[in-house]
Design a protein around this motif. Sequence first.
Motif, PDB file in Angstrom:
ATOM      1  N   LEU A   6       1.993  11.953  -3.952  1.00  0.00           N
ATOM      2  CA  LEU A   6       0.995  11.066  -4.536  1.00  0.00           C
ATOM      3  C   LEU A   6      -0.398  11.502  -4.089  1.00  0.00           C
ATOM      4  O   LEU A   6      -0.627  11.741  -2.898  1.00  0.00           O
ATOM      5  CB  LEU A   6       1.265   9.624  -4.084  1.00  0.00           C
ATOM      6  CG  LEU A   6       0.267   8.550  -4.524  1.00  0.00           C
ATOM      7  CD1 LEU A   6       0.326   8.347  -6.039  1.00  0.00           C
ATOM      8  CD2 LEU A   6       0.547   7.226  -3.799  1.00  0.00           C
ATOM      9  N   ALA A   7      -1.315  11.605  -5.038  1.00  0.00           N
ATOM     10  CA  ALA A   7      -2.718  11.903  -4.731  1.00  0.00           C
ATOM     11  C   ALA A   7      -3.506  10.605  -4.844  1.00  0.00           C
ATOM     12  O   ALA A   7      -3.609  10.026  -5.924  1.00  0.00           O
ATOM     13  CB  ALA A   7      -3.273  12.956  -5.682  1.00  0.00           C
ATOM     14  N   GLY A   8      -4.028  10.142  -3.727  1.00  0.00           N
ATOM     15  CA  GLY A   8      -4.744   8.877  -3.728  1.00  0.00           C
ATOM     16  C   GLY A   8      -3.888   7.752  -3.188  1.00  0.00           C
ATOM     17  O   GLY A   8      -2.880   7.975  -2.504  1.00  0.00           O
ATOM     18  N   THR A   9      -4.247   6.536  -3.533  1.00  0.00           N
ATOM     19  CA  THR A   9      -3.599   5.352  -2.973  1.00  0.00           C
ATOM     20  C   THR A   9      -3.385   4.315  -4.068  1.00  0.00           C
ATOM     21  O   THR A   9      -4.263   4.078  -4.891  1.00  0.00           O
ATOM     22  CB  THR A   9      -4.465   4.733  -1.858  1.00  0.00           C
ATOM     23  OG1 THR A   9      -4.724   5.715  -0.850  1.00  0.00           O
ATOM     24  CG2 THR A   9      -3.782   3.534  -1.229  1.00  0.00           C
ATOM     25  N   VAL A  10      -2.192   3.716  -4.054  1.00  0.00           N
ATOM     26  CA  VAL A  10      -1.911   2.570  -4.921  1.00  0.00           C
ATOM     27  C   VAL A  10      -1.833   1.342  -4.026  1.00  0.00           C
ATOM     28  O   VAL A  10      -1.068   1.307  -3.062  1.00  0.00           O
ATOM     29  CB  VAL A  10      -0.596   2.733  -5.708  1.00  0.00           C
ATOM     30  CG1 VAL A  10      -0.366   1.518  -6.599  1.00  0.00           C
ATOM     31  CG2 VAL A  10      -0.616   4.015  -6.534  1.00  0.00           C
ATOM     32  N   VAL A  11      -2.651   0.342  -4.329  1.00  0.00           N
ATOM     33  CA  VAL A  11      -2.669  -0.922  -3.587  1.00  0.00           C
ATOM     34  C   VAL A  11      -2.257  -2.022  -4.552  1.00  0.00           C
ATOM     35  O   VAL A  11      -2.665  -2.020  -5.710  1.00  0.00           O
ATOM     36  CB  VAL A  11      -4.071  -1.225  -3.020  1.00  0.00           C
ATOM     37  CG1 VAL A  11      -4.044  -2.489  -2.174  1.00  0.00           C
ATOM     38  CG2 VAL A  11      -4.602  -0.042  -2.215  1.00  0.00           C
ATOM     39  N   ALA A  12      -1.465  -2.959  -4.076  1.00  0.00           N
ATOM     40  CA  ALA A  12      -1.030  -4.056  -4.944  1.00  0.00           C
ATOM     41  C   ALA A  12      -1.129  -5.384  -4.220  1.00  0.00           C
ATOM     42  O   ALA A  12      -0.722  -5.514  -3.054  1.00  0.00           O
ATOM     43  CB  ALA A  12       0.403  -3.826  -5.433  1.00  0.00           C
ATOM     44  N   VAL A  50       0.849  -1.192   0.000  1.00  0.00           N
ATOM     45  CA  VAL A  50       0.000   0.000   0.000  1.00  0.00           C
ATOM     46  C   VAL A  50       0.882   1.238   0.000  1.00  0.00           C
ATOM     47  O   VAL A  50       1.740   1.396   0.871  1.00  0.00           O
ATOM     48  CB  VAL A  50      -0.935   0.045   1.226  1.00  0.00           C
ATOM     49  CG1 VAL A  50      -1.812   1.305   1.185  1.00  0.00           C
ATOM     50  CG2 VAL A  50      -1.799  -1.200   1.312  1.00  0.00           C
ATOM     51  N   ALA A  51       0.701   2.096  -0.995  1.00  0.00           N
ATOM     52  CA  ALA A  51       1.348   3.410  -1.036  1.00  0.00           C
ATOM     53  C   ALA A  51       0.237   4.441  -0.936  1.00  0.00           C
ATOM     54  O   ALA A  51      -0.549   4.606  -1.875  1.00  0.00           O
ATOM     55  CB  ALA A  51       2.137   3.592  -2.323  1.00  0.00           C
ATOM     56  N   LYS A  52       0.163   5.111   0.208  1.00  0.00           N
ATOM     57  CA  LYS A  52      -0.922   6.068   0.446  1.00  0.00           C
ATOM     58  C   LYS A  52      -0.377   7.488   0.369  1.00  0.00           C
ATOM     59  O   LYS A  52       0.549   7.850   1.102  1.00  0.00           O
ATOM     60  CB  LYS A  52      -1.585   5.834   1.798  1.00  0.00           C
ATOM     61  CG  LYS A  52      -2.741   6.781   2.075  1.00  0.00           C
ATOM     62  CD  LYS A  52      -3.507   6.414   3.338  1.00  0.00           C
ATOM     63  CE  LYS A  52      -4.429   5.246   3.092  1.00  0.00           C
ATOM     64  NZ  LYS A  52      -5.358   5.028   4.256  1.00  0.00           N
ATOM     65  N   GLY A  53      -0.941   8.264  -0.541  1.00  0.00           N
ATOM     66  CA  GLY A  53      -0.497   9.643  -0.705  1.00  0.00           C
ATOM     67  C   GLY A  53      -1.018  10.553   0.386  1.00  0.00           C
ATOM     68  O   GLY A  53      -1.922  10.199   1.158  1.00  0.00           O
ATOM     69  N   ARG A  54      -0.461  11.752   0.429  1.00  0.00           N
ATOM     70  CA  ARG A  54      -0.912  12.750   1.416  1.00  0.00           C
ATOM     71  C   ARG A  54      -2.146  13.497   0.924  1.00  0.00           C
ATOM     72  O   ARG A  54      -2.882  14.066   1.733  1.00  0.00           O
ATOM     73  CB  ARG A  54       0.214  13.721   1.733  1.00  0.00           C
ATOM     74  CG  ARG A  54       1.394  13.063   2.441  1.00  0.00           C
ATOM     75  CD  ARG A  54       2.314  14.064   3.083  1.00  0.00           C
ATOM     76  NE  ARG A  54       3.415  13.410   3.785  1.00  0.00           N
ATOM     77  CZ  ARG A  54       3.337  12.905   5.011  1.00  0.00           C
ATOM     78  NH1 ARG A  54       2.194  12.978   5.676  1.00  0.00           N
ATOM     79  NH2 ARG A  54       4.382  12.333   5.574  1.00  0.00           N
ATOM     80  N   ALA A  55      -2.374  13.494  -0.383  1.00  0.00           N
ATOM     81  CA  ALA A  55      -3.538  14.190  -0.937  1.00  0.00           C
ATOM     82  C   ALA A  55      -4.617  13.175  -1.314  1.00  0.00           C
ATOM     83  O   ALA A  55      -4.348  11.998  -1.548  1.00  0.00           O
ATOM     84  CB  ALA A  55      -3.124  15.000  -2.171  1.00  0.00           C
ATOM     85  N   GLY A  65      -7.381  11.288  -3.613  1.00  0.00           N
ATOM     86  CA  GLY A  65      -7.350  10.857  -4.999  1.00  0.00           C
ATOM     87  C   GLY A  65      -7.914   9.457  -5.120  1.00  0.00           C
ATOM     88  O   GLY A  65      -8.388   8.867  -4.137  1.00  0.00           O
ATOM     89  N   PRO A  66      -7.877   8.884  -6.319  1.00  0.00           N
ATOM     90  CA  PRO A  66      -8.453   7.553  -6.535  1.00  0.00           C
ATOM     91  C   PRO A  66      -7.598   6.443  -5.923  1.00  0.00           C
ATOM     92  O   PRO A  66      -6.443   6.660  -5.538  1.00  0.00           O
ATOM     93  CB  PRO A  66      -8.488   7.437  -8.064  1.00  0.00           C
ATOM     94  CG  PRO A  66      -7.385   8.329  -8.530  1.00  0.00           C
ATOM     95  CD  PRO A  66      -7.345   9.478  -7.565  1.00  0.00           C
ATOM     96  N   VAL A  67      -8.184   5.260  -5.856  1.00  0.00           N
ATOM     97  CA  VAL A  67      -7.466   4.061  -5.420  1.00  0.00           C
ATOM     98  C   VAL A  67      -7.217   3.198  -6.651  1.00  0.00           C
ATOM     99  O   VAL A  67      -8.156   2.705  -7.276  1.00  0.00           O
ATOM    100  CB  VAL A  67      -8.249   3.276  -4.358  1.00  0.00           C
ATOM    101  CG1 VAL A  67      -7.511   1.978  -4.015  1.00  0.00           C
ATOM    102  CG2 VAL A  67      -8.447   4.119  -3.099  1.00  0.00           C
ATOM    103  N   LEU A  68      -5.952   3.045  -6.991  1.00  0.00           N
ATOM    104  CA  LEU A  68      -5.520   2.210  -8.109  1.00  0.00           C
ATOM    105  C   LEU A  68      -5.035   0.888  -7.548  1.00  0.00           C
ATOM    106  O   LEU A  68      -4.115   0.855  -6.735  1.00  0.00           O
ATOM    107  CB  LEU A  68      -4.393   2.918  -8.873  1.00  0.00           C
ATOM    108  CG  LEU A  68      -3.654   2.113  -9.949  1.00  0.00           C
ATOM    109  CD1 LEU A  68      -4.598   1.664 -11.052  1.00  0.00           C
ATOM    110  CD2 LEU A  68      -2.494   2.937 -10.519  1.00  0.00           C
TER     111      LEU A  68
END
Length: 347
Positions: A88-94, A49-54, A56-59
């Motif tokens: 990063l705006a939003g969150t990248v989950v893998a 999980v990479a969670k941005g400070r702003a 945004g969408p979840v990819l």
Amino acid sequence: MNLPLTPETQRRANASEQVERAASGEFTHSTLQVGTMASGQPITLPLLVAKGRAEGPVLWLNGAVHGDEINGILAISDFMAGLDCNNLAGTVVATPISNPTALDARRKRVPQDDQDLDQSFPGSDAGMLAQLLAHAVFDGIRQSADVVVNFHTMNPLFSSMPYAVYKDAGDGAPGESDILGAVSQFSPFVACRMSVTSASELPGNNAGALDYQCLKLGKLAFMIELGAGSQQQPDCIRSGVDGLQRLAGHLGMISANATKPGPIRRVTRRTHVFGHQGGFFRQHAAAGTTLPAGQPLGLIQDVAGNILETITFSQDVQVIGIRNDPVVHSGDRVGFVGLEWDDWHGQ
């Protein structure tokens, strides 16, 4: 950095709970508990999980739904390692290894039940291991994700250039232009529009594919095929990373790439190609090319060099994949080609 959870709490936490608890501006690496082996060894999925400070969408990025498909794992790893969560705006989950027992066994299917995981979604929390694995991934996606990229490769016996597949999911699913706008960020050789009921596809529950089930929930989802299986291919991995970076820019999660993607060759009808004679398949075409009508995709010969079969088409075709392993029996696949296509230039 690991999630700030005790081992017992982390064991019980599902994917969406772990995404929710992840700290803004940080990258976390944890696991999802799915079950146990007879020896007592846990069956777990890695969760990044990479969670941005702003906001945004979840990819959501998924890899190794088939255990012998490696390039997507490494593309996800490289892309996640290059993210700056502060910008990063939003969150990248893998879930880069969604079929861990198949990966460890170097097999496509789940070894414990011989099921195809990408025909098992949305899964179940009370079924065979393939259903348990599918449920662990899909439950998190259902609750958290906006956009889903499911990474595959072609069969290890084949070669191909990176290409895309997206499903026709009917009313309520994201529109084709929105899907192709996201797909185009990967600059695929072709983007194949697939019907899960098409007779040209291989047998099985094609409606159980992760991306199709996501589309049915209204989430934008598609497949990216990164080369061949059971090996790492640096060019294909780099293609996946570049595509993810452009996609994140397209979604407004990071600074957008100034280079706009070109048109997409949209394949609307495709087919697998089977040999009728057993023998040795000799390639005469290359993956990622247009094969003119009448020109051979390849030949099947016997051990003495006698030609048993010449494989040609009465029309031009797009060579999506071609067999590398020359040893074939009657009914083996030797190619995968596009029969109808056009060029999509965007909205």
